[in-house]
Design a protein around this motif. Structure first.
Motif, PDB file in Angstrom:
ATOM      1  N   LYS A 160       0.844  -1.181   0.000  1.00  0.00           N
ATOM      2  CA  LYS A 160       0.000   0.000   0.000  1.00  0.00           C
ATOM      3  C   LYS A 160       0.888   1.243   0.000  1.00  0.00           C
ATOM      4  CE  LYS A 160      -4.597   0.647   0.379  1.00  0.00           C
ATOM      5  NZ  LYS A 160      -5.619  -0.115  -0.345  1.00  0.00           N
ATOM      6  N   ILE A 161       0.695   2.130  -0.967  1.00  0.00           N
ATOM      7  CA  ILE A 161       1.385   3.417  -1.010  1.00  0.00           C
ATOM      8  C   ILE A 161       0.314   4.486  -1.060  1.00  0.00           C
ATOM      9  CG2 ILE A 161       3.020   4.882  -2.242  1.00  0.00           C
ATOM     10  CD1 ILE A 161       4.295   2.407  -3.405  1.00  0.00           C
ATOM     11  N   LYS A 162       0.320   5.356  -0.069  1.00  0.00           N
ATOM     12  CA  LYS A 162      -0.802   6.257   0.138  1.00  0.00           C
ATOM     13  C   LYS A 162      -2.058   5.394   0.228  1.00  0.00           C
ATOM     14  CE  LYS A 162       0.764  10.750  -1.441  1.00  0.00           C
ATOM     15  NZ  LYS A 162       0.466  11.929  -2.254  1.00  0.00           N
ATOM     16  N   GLU A 163      -3.075   5.733  -0.580  1.00  0.00           N
ATOM     17  CA  GLU A 163      -4.308   4.930  -0.521  1.00  0.00           C
ATOM     18  C   GLU A 163      -4.374   3.916  -1.649  1.00  0.00           C
ATOM     19  OE1 GLU A 163      -5.533   8.789  -2.724  1.00  0.00           O
ATOM     20  OE2 GLU A 163      -4.036   8.117  -1.267  1.00  0.00           O
ATOM     21  N   TYR A 164      -3.268   3.750  -2.371  1.00  0.00           N
ATOM     22  CA  TYR A 164      -3.274   2.906  -3.564  1.00  0.00           C
ATOM     23  C   TYR A 164      -2.676   1.521  -3.303  1.00  0.00           C
ATOM     24  CZ  TYR A 164      -3.732   7.605  -5.522  1.00  0.00           C
ATOM     25  OH  TYR A 164      -4.131   8.886  -5.783  1.00  0.00           O
ATOM     26  N   THR A 165      -3.297   0.502  -3.873  1.00  0.00           N
ATOM     27  CA  THR A 165      -2.710  -0.832  -3.890  1.00  0.00           C
ATOM     28  C   THR A 165      -1.748  -0.906  -5.069  1.00  0.00           C
ATOM     29  OG1 THR A 165      -4.688  -1.837  -2.920  1.00  0.00           O
ATOM     30  CG2 THR A 165      -3.172  -3.305  -4.099  1.00  0.00           C
ATOM     31  N   THR A 221      12.987  -4.525 -13.901  1.00  0.00           N
ATOM     32  CA  THR A 221      13.563  -4.540 -15.230  1.00  0.00           C
ATOM     33  C   THR A 221      15.045  -4.243 -15.145  1.00  0.00           C
ATOM     34  OG1 THR A 221      13.263  -3.746 -17.513  1.00  0.00           O
ATOM     35  CG2 THR A 221      13.251  -2.090 -15.787  1.00  0.00           C
ATOM     36  N   THR A 222      15.761  -4.497 -16.228  1.00  0.00           N
ATOM     37  CA  THR A 222      17.160  -4.084 -16.363  1.00  0.00           C
ATOM     38  C   THR A 222      17.257  -3.188 -17.590  1.00  0.00           C
ATOM     39  OG1 THR A 222      17.676  -6.065 -17.668  1.00  0.00           O
ATOM     40  CG2 THR A 222      18.064  -6.176 -15.291  1.00  0.00           C
ATOM     41  N   PHE A 223      18.142  -2.204 -17.513  1.00  0.00           N
ATOM     42  CA  PHE A 223      18.246  -1.234 -18.598  1.00  0.00           C
ATOM     43  C   PHE A 223      19.569  -0.508 -18.496  1.00  0.00           C
ATOM     44  CE2 PHE A 223      17.058   3.182 -20.154  1.00  0.00           C
ATOM     45  CZ  PHE A 223      17.028   2.846 -21.503  1.00  0.00           C
ATOM     46  N   ARG A 224      20.374  -0.603 -19.545  1.00  0.00           N
ATOM     47  CA  ARG A 224      21.632   0.121 -19.663  1.00  0.00           C
ATOM     48  C   ARG A 224      22.541  -0.048 -18.451  1.00  0.00           C
ATOM     49  NH1 ARG A 224      19.203   5.341 -23.037  1.00  0.00           N
ATOM     50  NH2 ARG A 224      19.059   4.174 -24.998  1.00  0.00           N
ATOM     51  N   GLY A 225      22.757  -1.319 -18.095  1.00  0.00           N
ATOM     52  CA  GLY A 225      23.710  -1.634 -17.044  1.00  0.00           C
ATOM     53  C   GLY A 225      23.214  -1.428 -15.637  1.00  0.00           C
ATOM     54  N   ASN A 226      21.907  -1.295 -15.457  1.00  0.00           N
ATOM     55  CA  ASN A 226      21.352  -1.057 -14.131  1.00  0.00           C
ATOM     56  C   ASN A 226      20.086  -1.895 -13.947  1.00  0.00           C
ATOM     57  OD1 ASN A 226      21.508   0.174 -11.629  1.00  0.00           O
ATOM     58  ND2 ASN A 226      21.637   2.243 -12.466  1.00  0.00           N
ATOM     59  N   LYS A 227      19.751  -2.178 -12.690  1.00  0.00           N
ATOM     60  CA  LYS A 227      18.531  -2.901 -12.349  1.00  0.00           C
ATOM     61  C   LYS A 227      17.582  -1.949 -11.627  1.00  0.00           C
ATOM     62  CE  LYS A 227      20.804  -7.403 -11.877  1.00  0.00           C
ATOM     63  NZ  LYS A 227      21.070  -8.558 -10.973  1.00  0.00           N
ATOM     64  N   TYR A 228      16.284  -2.105 -11.918  1.00  0.00           N
ATOM     65  CA  TYR A 228      15.290  -1.182 -11.380  1.00  0.00           C
ATOM     66  C   TYR A 228      14.102  -1.937 -10.794  1.00  0.00           C
ATOM     67  CZ  TYR A 228      17.948   2.044 -14.269  1.00  0.00           C
ATOM     68  OH  TYR A 228      18.963   2.764 -14.838  1.00  0.00           O
ATOM     69  N   GLU A 229      13.487  -1.290  -9.808  1.00  0.00           N
ATOM     70  CA  GLU A 229      12.274  -1.813  -9.185  1.00  0.00           C
ATOM     71  C   GLU A 229      11.239  -0.703  -9.191  1.00  0.00           C
ATOM     72  OE1 GLU A 229      12.567  -4.589  -5.772  1.00  0.00           O
ATOM     73  OE2 GLU A 229      11.495  -3.017  -4.675  1.00  0.00           O
ATOM     74  N   ALA A 230      10.046  -1.026  -9.659  1.00  0.00           N
ATOM     75  CA  ALA A 230       8.964  -0.048  -9.726  1.00  0.00           C
ATOM     76  C   ALA A 230       7.729  -0.591  -9.041  1.00  0.00           C
ATOM     77  CB  ALA A 230       8.648   0.304 -11.176  1.00  0.00           C
ATOM     78  N   TRP A 231       6.925   0.320  -8.487  1.00  0.00           N
ATOM     79  CA  TRP A 231       5.634  -0.025  -7.911  1.00  0.00           C
ATOM     80  C   TRP A 231       4.577   0.791  -8.641  1.00  0.00           C
ATOM     81  CZ3 TRP A 231       5.041  -3.767  -4.178  1.00  0.00           C
ATOM     82  CH2 TRP A 231       6.229  -4.228  -3.582  1.00  0.00           C
ATOM     83  N   PHE A 232       3.620   0.102  -9.258  1.00  0.00           N
ATOM     84  CA  PHE A 232       2.582   0.777 -10.036  1.00  0.00           C
ATOM     85  C   PHE A 232       1.215   0.431  -9.461  1.00  0.00           C
ATOM     86  CE2 PHE A 232       2.819  -3.420 -11.881  1.00  0.00           C
ATOM     87  CZ  PHE A 232       1.517  -3.728 -12.234  1.00  0.00           C
ATOM     88  N   THR A 233       0.243   1.291  -9.732  1.00  0.00           N
ATOM     89  CA  THR A 233      -1.105   1.049  -9.217  1.00  0.00           C
ATOM     90  C   THR A 233      -2.130   1.023 -10.339  1.00  0.00           C
ATOM     91  OG1 THR A 233      -2.873   1.839  -7.765  1.00  0.00           O
ATOM     92  CG2 THR A 233      -1.414   3.521  -8.697  1.00  0.00           C
ATOM     93  N   PRO A 234      -2.880  -0.064 -10.470  1.00  0.00           N
ATOM     94  CA  PRO A 234      -4.000  -0.108 -11.427  1.00  0.00           C
ATOM     95  C   PRO A 234      -5.134   0.833 -11.034  1.00  0.00           C
ATOM     96  CG  PRO A 234      -3.297  -2.324 -10.793  1.00  0.00           C
ATOM     97  CD  PRO A 234      -2.645  -1.373  -9.841  1.00  0.00           C
ATOM     98  N   ASP A 235      -5.102   1.354  -9.782  1.00  0.00           N
ATOM     99  CA  ASP A 235      -6.128   2.303  -9.346  1.00  0.00           C
ATOM    100  C   ASP A 235      -6.092   3.577 -10.189  1.00  0.00           C
ATOM    101  OD1 ASP A 235      -6.662   0.454  -7.402  1.00  0.00           O
ATOM    102  OD2 ASP A 235      -5.587   1.515  -5.812  1.00  0.00           O
TER     103      ASP A 235
END
Length: 263
Positions: free
Chosen positions: A142-147, A153-167
């Motif tokens: 839960k981030i703010k009021e969002y699930t 992903t990996t991109f240009r020599g780096n690894k990334y983590e993202a959190w997205f909300t279908p809300d």
């Protein structure tokens, strides 16, 4: 897994049938290349047009040391604390630097950046090499009021983590990120050198800024070569060709290795 697939299908359908989605989305950007900094990064979203992110250099605040492995449990809490105490030194004014802009064209998988080298040399930089694939997991928080759901992903020599909300059924995010079935609320590289955290979402009621007039147009490769040369050889061409300059310059930023360097 079936639940995730069903979720993605429903969100994609919602995006396709949604009414006009024009928004001004503000993120807090935390940067940790030396000084710990925080600044505003505004994402402009207009239906059927490329998105534009505007990072406001004058909003930059110098912050105290941040624990490298921790992120705020809630989007409302800062990752770091503003400096205080008896430090009487005048803080550096990051407003002397031009504001960077980034226009992301999802349809053509490219972006055009207004970026700079030093404080005066601004460029219009075209990057048509965008290529990354998200891996969506079943992990949620839960981030703010969002699930929110985690994607990596990996991109240009780096690894990334993202959190997205279908809300919030917007296929957009900060920096060069897009392609997830919902707004990216939080994203960072795994070393947490740069972190973007959603601050607020407003309806777009203004023109989208992108002051590109009279700027020199160059490719991403040309820009990176010139930037590496500038920071790797701070004395520029003022020395004799037979003189060797040794520096400890290392490329910083989210992109460490580019396509033309991988082979």
């Amino acid at each position: 897994m079936r639940k995730i697939i069903l979720l993605l299908f429903m969100v994609c359908a919602q995006i396709l049938t949604a009414q006009t989605n024009d928004y001004k989305i503000t993120y807090k950007q935390f940067i940790s290349y030396g000084d710990k900094l925080k600044r505003d990064a505004i994402l402009y979203v207009k239906e059927n047009q490329p998105t534009v992110m505007h990072r406001i250099m004058a909003s930059t605040t110098v912050l105290e040391e941040q624990k490298p492995t921790e992120l705020p449990k809630s989007i409302k809490s800062d990752a770091v604390v503003i400096k205080g105490g008896n430090d009487t030194r005048k803080p550096f004014d990051y407003g002397v630097f031009p504001d960077p802009y980034l226009m992301v064209d999802q349809q053509n998988k490219k972006n055009i950046a207004i970026d700079y080298i030093g404080t005066k040399r601004s460029f219009l930089v075209t990057d048509d090499l965008l290529n990354y694939t998200w891996h969506i997991t079943s992990e949620t928080k839960k981030i703010k009021e969002y699930t929110c759901y985690k994607a990596t992903t990996t991109f240009r020599g780096n690894k990334y983590e993202a959190w997205f909300t279908p809300d919030i059924p917007l296929n957009v995010g900060p920096w060069k990120w897009y392609g997830l079935p919902g707004l990216i609320v939080e994203v960072y590289d795994m070393e947490k050198k740069e972190i973007y955290l959603l601050e607020k979402i407003e309806k777009l009621t203004e023109d989208i800024p992108f002051p590109k007039n009279k700027l020199k147009s160059i490719s991403l490769k040309e820009y990176i070569i010139e930037k590496d040369e500038f920071f790797g050889n701070p004395l520029g061409g003022s020395l004799d060709r037979n003189t060797t300059v040794t520096t400890d310059y290392k490329r910083s930023g989210l992109e460490k290795i580019f396509e033309w360097e991988e082979k």
